[in-house]
Design a protein around this motif. Structure first.
Motif, PDB file in Angstrom:
ATOM      1  N   GLU A 127       0.828  -1.206   0.000  1.00  0.00           N
ATOM      2  CA  GLU A 127       0.000   0.000   0.000  1.00  0.00           C
ATOM      3  C   GLU A 127       0.864   1.258   0.000  1.00  0.00           C
ATOM      4  O   GLU A 127       0.566   2.224  -0.701  1.00  0.00           O
ATOM      5  N   ALA A 154       2.334   1.716  -3.416  1.00  0.00           N
ATOM      6  CA  ALA A 154       1.317   2.186  -4.358  1.00  0.00           C
ATOM      7  C   ALA A 154       1.048   3.674  -4.145  1.00  0.00           C
ATOM      8  O   ALA A 154       0.894   4.435  -5.113  1.00  0.00           O
ATOM      9  N   ALA A 155       1.030   4.106  -2.898  1.00  0.00           N
ATOM     10  CA  ALA A 155       0.813   5.525  -2.606  1.00  0.00           C
ATOM     11  C   ALA A 155       1.972   6.361  -3.131  1.00  0.00           C
ATOM     12  O   ALA A 155       1.767   7.440  -3.698  1.00  0.00           O
ATOM     13  N   ALA A 206       1.616   6.663  -6.843  1.00  0.00           N
ATOM     14  CA  ALA A 206       0.537   7.595  -7.189  1.00  0.00           C
ATOM     15  C   ALA A 206       0.999   9.037  -7.011  1.00  0.00           C
ATOM     16  O   ALA A 206       0.721   9.895  -7.850  1.00  0.00           O
ATOM     17  N   GLU A 207       1.724   9.308  -5.916  1.00  0.00           N
ATOM     18  CA  GLU A 207       2.253  10.655  -5.696  1.00  0.00           C
ATOM     19  C   GLU A 207       3.248  11.035  -6.782  1.00  0.00           C
ATOM     20  O   GLU A 207       3.230  12.172  -7.275  1.00  0.00           O
ATOM     21  N   ALA A 241       3.321   9.901  -9.829  1.00  0.00           N
ATOM     22  CA  ALA A 241       2.580  10.112 -11.070  1.00  0.00           C
ATOM     23  C   ALA A 241       1.897  11.480 -11.054  1.00  0.00           C
ATOM     24  O   ALA A 241       1.895  12.194 -12.064  1.00  0.00           O
ATOM     25  N   GLU A 242       1.334  11.851  -9.905  1.00  0.00           N
ATOM     26  CA  GLU A 242       0.692  13.168  -9.783  1.00  0.00           C
ATOM     27  C   GLU A 242       1.719  14.285  -9.974  1.00  0.00           C
ATOM     28  O   GLU A 242       1.465  15.272 -10.653  1.00  0.00           O
TER      29      GLU A 242
END
Length: 86
Positions: free
Chosen positions: A64, A67-68, A71-72, A74-75
């Protein structure tokens, strides 16, 4: 095939019952040794199951977190790409 805590506990209970019903002392002693061994195996199986659950929870938490982080990242990359477009 891995045996379960319940399996070992059932075997220990059966050995305890056999010891209680034994008429000969050597049979009683053998069954009591058997019960002790089965209970030891049951405890080992229980500890193994607990450790396995703990390790799985740690792996899930790590997945997890990764994955976070992705995601950060990618943002941030998207934001950087959008900022350079303007």
């Amino acid at each position: 095939m891995a045996q379960t805590y319940e399996f070992y506990l059932e075997r220990a209970e059966a050995a305890a019952e056999a010891a209680k019903e034994a008429e000969l002392d050597n049979v009683r002693q053998r069954e009591l040794r058997s019960e002790k061994t089965w209970r030891g195996l049951a405890e080992q199986a229980r500890k193994t199951a607990v450790e396995r659950e703990k390790a799985e929870a740690e792996r899930a938490a790590r997945r997890e977190a990764e994955a976070a982080e992705l995601a950060e990242a990618a943002e941030a990359a998207e934001a950087a790409g959008t900022a350079s477009d303007t």
